[in-house]
Design a protein around this motif. Structure first.
Motif, PDB file in Angstrom:
ATOM      1  N   THR A   2       2.244  11.953 -33.228  1.00 52.70           N
ATOM      2  CA  THR A   2       2.548  10.868 -33.644  1.00 52.70           C
ATOM      3  C   THR A   2       0.959  10.028 -33.978  1.00 52.70           C
ATOM      4  O   THR A   2      -0.163   9.537 -32.888  1.00 52.70           O
ATOM      5  CB  THR A   2       3.531   9.671 -33.274  1.00 52.70           C
ATOM      6  OG1 THR A   2       4.724   9.875 -32.806  1.00 52.70           O
ATOM      7  CG2 THR A   2       3.617   8.428 -33.795  1.00 52.70           C
ATOM      8  N   ALA A  23      -1.425   7.493 -24.067  1.00 56.08           N
ATOM      9  CA  ALA A  23       0.323   7.914 -24.080  1.00 56.08           C
ATOM     10  C   ALA A  23       0.571   8.493 -25.047  1.00 56.08           C
ATOM     11  O   ALA A  23       2.081   8.999 -25.001  1.00 56.08           O
ATOM     12  CB  ALA A  23       0.872   5.726 -24.500  1.00 56.08           C
ATOM     13  N   PHE A  25      -0.645   9.171 -27.521  1.00 53.13           N
ATOM     14  CA  PHE A  25      -0.454   9.880 -29.441  1.00 53.13           C
ATOM     15  C   PHE A  25      -1.965  10.092 -29.879  1.00 53.13           C
ATOM     16  O   PHE A  25      -3.055   9.851 -29.103  1.00 53.13           O
ATOM     17  CB  PHE A  25      -0.540   7.953 -29.510  1.00 53.13           C
ATOM     18  CG  PHE A  25       0.848   7.494 -29.323  1.00 53.13           C
ATOM     19  CD1 PHE A  25       2.033   7.134 -30.394  1.00 53.13           C
ATOM     20  CD2 PHE A  25       0.913   6.397 -28.230  1.00 53.13           C
ATOM     21  CE1 PHE A  25       3.172   7.146 -29.762  1.00 53.13           C
ATOM     22  CE2 PHE A  25       1.843   5.125 -28.272  1.00 53.13           C
ATOM     23  CZ  PHE A  25       3.144   6.133 -29.272  1.00 53.13           C
ATOM     24  N   ASN A  58      -2.276   9.040 -16.636  1.00 50.99           N
ATOM     25  CA  ASN A  58      -0.402   9.826 -16.377  1.00 50.99           C
ATOM     26  C   ASN A  58      -0.788  10.955 -15.972  1.00 50.99           C
ATOM     27  O   ASN A  58       0.541  11.761 -16.200  1.00 50.99           O
ATOM     28  CB  ASN A  58      -0.044   8.935 -17.847  1.00 50.99           C
ATOM     29  CG  ASN A  58       0.247   7.817 -18.711  1.00 50.99           C
ATOM     30  OD1 ASN A  58       0.619   7.370 -17.372  1.00 50.99           O
ATOM     31  ND2 ASN A  58       0.119   7.835 -19.760  1.00 50.99           N
ATOM     32  N   ARG A 165      10.600  -1.981 -34.508  1.00 49.59           N
ATOM     33  CA  ARG A 165       9.526  -0.732 -34.528  1.00 49.59           C
ATOM     34  C   ARG A 165       7.853  -0.740 -33.308  1.00 49.59           C
ATOM     35  O   ARG A 165       7.887   0.117 -32.703  1.00 49.59           O
ATOM     36  CB  ARG A 165       9.195  -0.296 -35.953  1.00 49.59           C
ATOM     37  CG  ARG A 165       9.984   0.521 -36.391  1.00 49.59           C
ATOM     38  CD  ARG A 165       9.709   0.842 -37.570  1.00 49.59           C
ATOM     39  NE  ARG A 165       8.418   1.620 -37.799  1.00 49.59           N
ATOM     40  CZ  ARG A 165       7.844   2.164 -39.037  1.00 49.59           C
ATOM     41  NH1 ARG A 165       8.190   1.068 -40.181  1.00 49.59           N
ATOM     42  NH2 ARG A 165       6.935   2.924 -38.372  1.00 49.59           N
ATOM     43  N   ASP A 168       8.866  -1.473 -29.397  1.00 51.09           N
ATOM     44  CA  ASP A 168       9.421  -0.034 -29.367  1.00 51.09           C
ATOM     45  C   ASP A 168       8.287   1.000 -29.432  1.00 51.09           C
ATOM     46  O   ASP A 168       7.679   0.995 -28.142  1.00 51.09           O
ATOM     47  CB  ASP A 168      10.432   0.627 -30.022  1.00 51.09           C
ATOM     48  CG  ASP A 168      11.654   0.000 -30.507  1.00 51.09           C
ATOM     49  OD1 ASP A 168      12.070  -0.718 -29.125  1.00 51.09           O
ATOM     50  OD2 ASP A 168      12.429   0.098 -30.712  1.00 51.09           O
ATOM     51  N   LEU A 169       7.045   1.129 -29.640  1.00 49.74           N
ATOM     52  CA  LEU A 169       6.065   1.794 -29.214  1.00 49.74           C
ATOM     53  C   LEU A 169       4.969   0.651 -28.703  1.00 49.74           C
ATOM     54  O   LEU A 169       4.218   1.912 -27.678  1.00 49.74           O
ATOM     55  CB  LEU A 169       5.041   1.166 -30.818  1.00 49.74           C
ATOM     56  CG  LEU A 169       3.207   2.331 -31.281  1.00 49.74           C
ATOM     57  CD1 LEU A 169       3.837   4.047 -31.353  1.00 49.74           C
ATOM     58  CD2 LEU A 169       2.919   1.533 -32.206  1.00 49.74           C
ATOM     59  N   ARG A 171       6.375  -0.286 -26.026  1.00 49.61           N
ATOM     60  CA  ARG A 171       6.622   0.282 -24.743  1.00 49.61           C
ATOM     61  C   ARG A 171       6.184   1.181 -24.919  1.00 49.61           C
ATOM     62  O   ARG A 171       5.818   2.337 -23.386  1.00 49.61           O
ATOM     63  CB  ARG A 171       8.171  -0.068 -24.912  1.00 49.61           C
ATOM     64  CG  ARG A 171       8.719  -1.385 -24.240  1.00 49.61           C
ATOM     65  CD  ARG A 171      10.673  -1.354 -24.843  1.00 49.61           C
ATOM     66  NE  ARG A 171      10.066  -3.132 -24.016  1.00 49.61           N
ATOM     67  CZ  ARG A 171      11.056  -3.299 -25.792  1.00 49.61           C
ATOM     68  NH1 ARG A 171      11.332  -2.935 -26.995  1.00 49.61           N
ATOM     69  NH2 ARG A 171      11.676  -4.485 -25.416  1.00 49.61           N
ATOM     70  N   ALA A 172       6.259   2.009 -25.420  1.00 51.71           N
ATOM     71  CA  ALA A 172       6.039   3.797 -25.488  1.00 51.71           C
ATOM     72  C   ALA A 172       4.697   4.308 -25.502  1.00 51.71           C
ATOM     73  O   ALA A 172       4.161   5.036 -24.075  1.00 51.71           O
ATOM     74  CB  ALA A 172       6.462   4.532 -26.594  1.00 51.71           C
ATOM     75  N   ALA A 173       3.985   3.065 -25.257  1.00 55.22           N
ATOM     76  CA  ALA A 173       2.737   3.017 -24.986  1.00 55.22           C
ATOM     77  C   ALA A 173       2.279   2.928 -23.656  1.00 55.22           C
ATOM     78  O   ALA A 173       0.751   2.568 -23.156  1.00 55.22           O
ATOM     79  CB  ALA A 173       1.743   2.285 -25.805  1.00 55.22           C
ATOM     80  N   GLY A 174       3.128   2.123 -23.401  1.00 52.50           N
ATOM     81  CA  GLY A 174       2.918   1.307 -21.642  1.00 52.50           C
ATOM     82  C   GLY A 174       3.137   0.684 -21.404  1.00 52.50           C
ATOM     83  O   GLY A 174       2.592  -0.276 -20.981  1.00 52.50           O
TER      84      GLY A 174
END
Length: 315
Positions: A2, A23, A25, A58, A165, A168-169, A171-174
């Motif tokens: 992504t 994260a 990306f 991470n 979107r 959610d992005l 959250r996906a990025a922390g």
């Protein structure tokens, strides 16, 4: 993989770049100023080892995170294949309007266009865009790679899909999104911070406490709980019967206090002489940059502690 486009690679843009690359990306940085993306990457090269030392990559190496970052030669190149564009231009409305018109023209129809603005309502720069339904604000507290809260703010015409979107992005990025239901001047965080600062300036201006005493009250008092709980959870746990019990017990105190807070002092008026004198006595002007580095190191240590405590004790 992504892809995220960072539009404007200055102070905020480079911080977002770290956040997204950490994260997982792919991140392309673009800027109208020649050499700015490369300068941002140079800055990032100096930050990643410190984040690794504090366990904030991470489990990856600085090299692995850095490999996901690149400088794009143009906005079009950065946007090519991107699912999300994070704009970080100056806080000037005309600049935002012109830039978002360009992004709307260049980006694929399904690319979310998000602004990092802290002060401009999204409706102000997206109203005339063909793709205005995919525009929102994603406003961070800087730097987002250390402070996860981010305000996701819609214009009146922003689609629900765009908001979902974007959140959610994040959250996906922390990140920890604050998903607003409608736009409001100041959003959430500046309104909350502003209320506290207004009272802080009043207390100093009217002779009730010193600048340092106010800082002690937050630093050594309220902020200790607020570093892992919000105000509603704090009061929910501060009365035997929870939040309703707290309101029943203590609302009268705040109701009595409230009228004395219905005026403001000019931050740049006479009170600034006192604030500036007290702050410069504790921290000379020439030591500001050094203290900012100290602040970021403390934030890294706090972020690392919060991650460990959440794992060991529970979030």
């Amino acid at each position: 993989m992504t892809k995220i486009a960072i539009i404007g690679s200055g102070f905020i843009g480079r911080a977002w770049a770290i956040t997204f690359a950490r994260a997982g990306f792919d991140v392309a940085l673009a800027d109208q100023a020649q050499g700015a993306p490369e300068a941002a990457l140079g800055y990032i090269d100096g930050v990643l080892p410190s984040l690794a030392e504090n366990g904030l990559l991470n489990g990856e190496s600085p090299a692995a995170v850095r490999a996901r970052l690149s400088a794009a030669p143009s906005y079009a190149a950065a946007l090519d294949g991107a699912v999300h564009a994070q704009e970080n231009a100056p806080e000037v409305l005309d600049v935002k309007r012109a830039l978002f018109a360009e992004l709307d023209r260049l980006a694929a129809p399904d690319t979310v266009l998000a602004s990092s603005t802290s002060a401009i309502l999204p409706s102000a720069f997206s109203e005339d865009l063909k793709g205005r339904a995919r525009v929102c604000v994603c406003h961070p507290i800087n730097p987002p790679y250390l402070i996860p809260a981010v305000e996701v703010v819609p214009a009146p015409w922003t689609s629900g899909e765009t908001m979902t979107r974007a959140a959610d992005l994040m959250r996906a990025a922390g990140q920890a999104p604050i998903v607003m239901k409608t736009e409001l001047d100041g959003f959430v965080m500046n309104r909350m911070q502003g209320a506290l600062l207004e009272e802080a300036f009043r207390l100093v201006a009217e002779g009730y406490a010193s600048v340092e005493d106010i800082d002690v009250g937050i630093r050594e008092g309220l902020a200790l709980r607020w570093s892992f709980m919000g105000p509603f959870e704090t009061i929910d746990l501060n009365a035997p019967g929870g939040v309703a019990d707290y309101a029943a017990r203590y609302q009268q105190i705040y109701e009595r206090i409230s009228p004395s807070q219905w005026h403001r002092v000019d931050w740049n008026g006479p009170v600034m002489e006192q604030v500036l004198a007290e702050r410069r006595a504790r921290l000379p002007q020439e030591q500001l940059a050094e203290r900012q580095v100290w602040r970021d190191r403390r934030l890294m240590a706090l972020a690392a502690h919060k991650r460990k405590a959440a794992a060991d004790i529970g979030a």
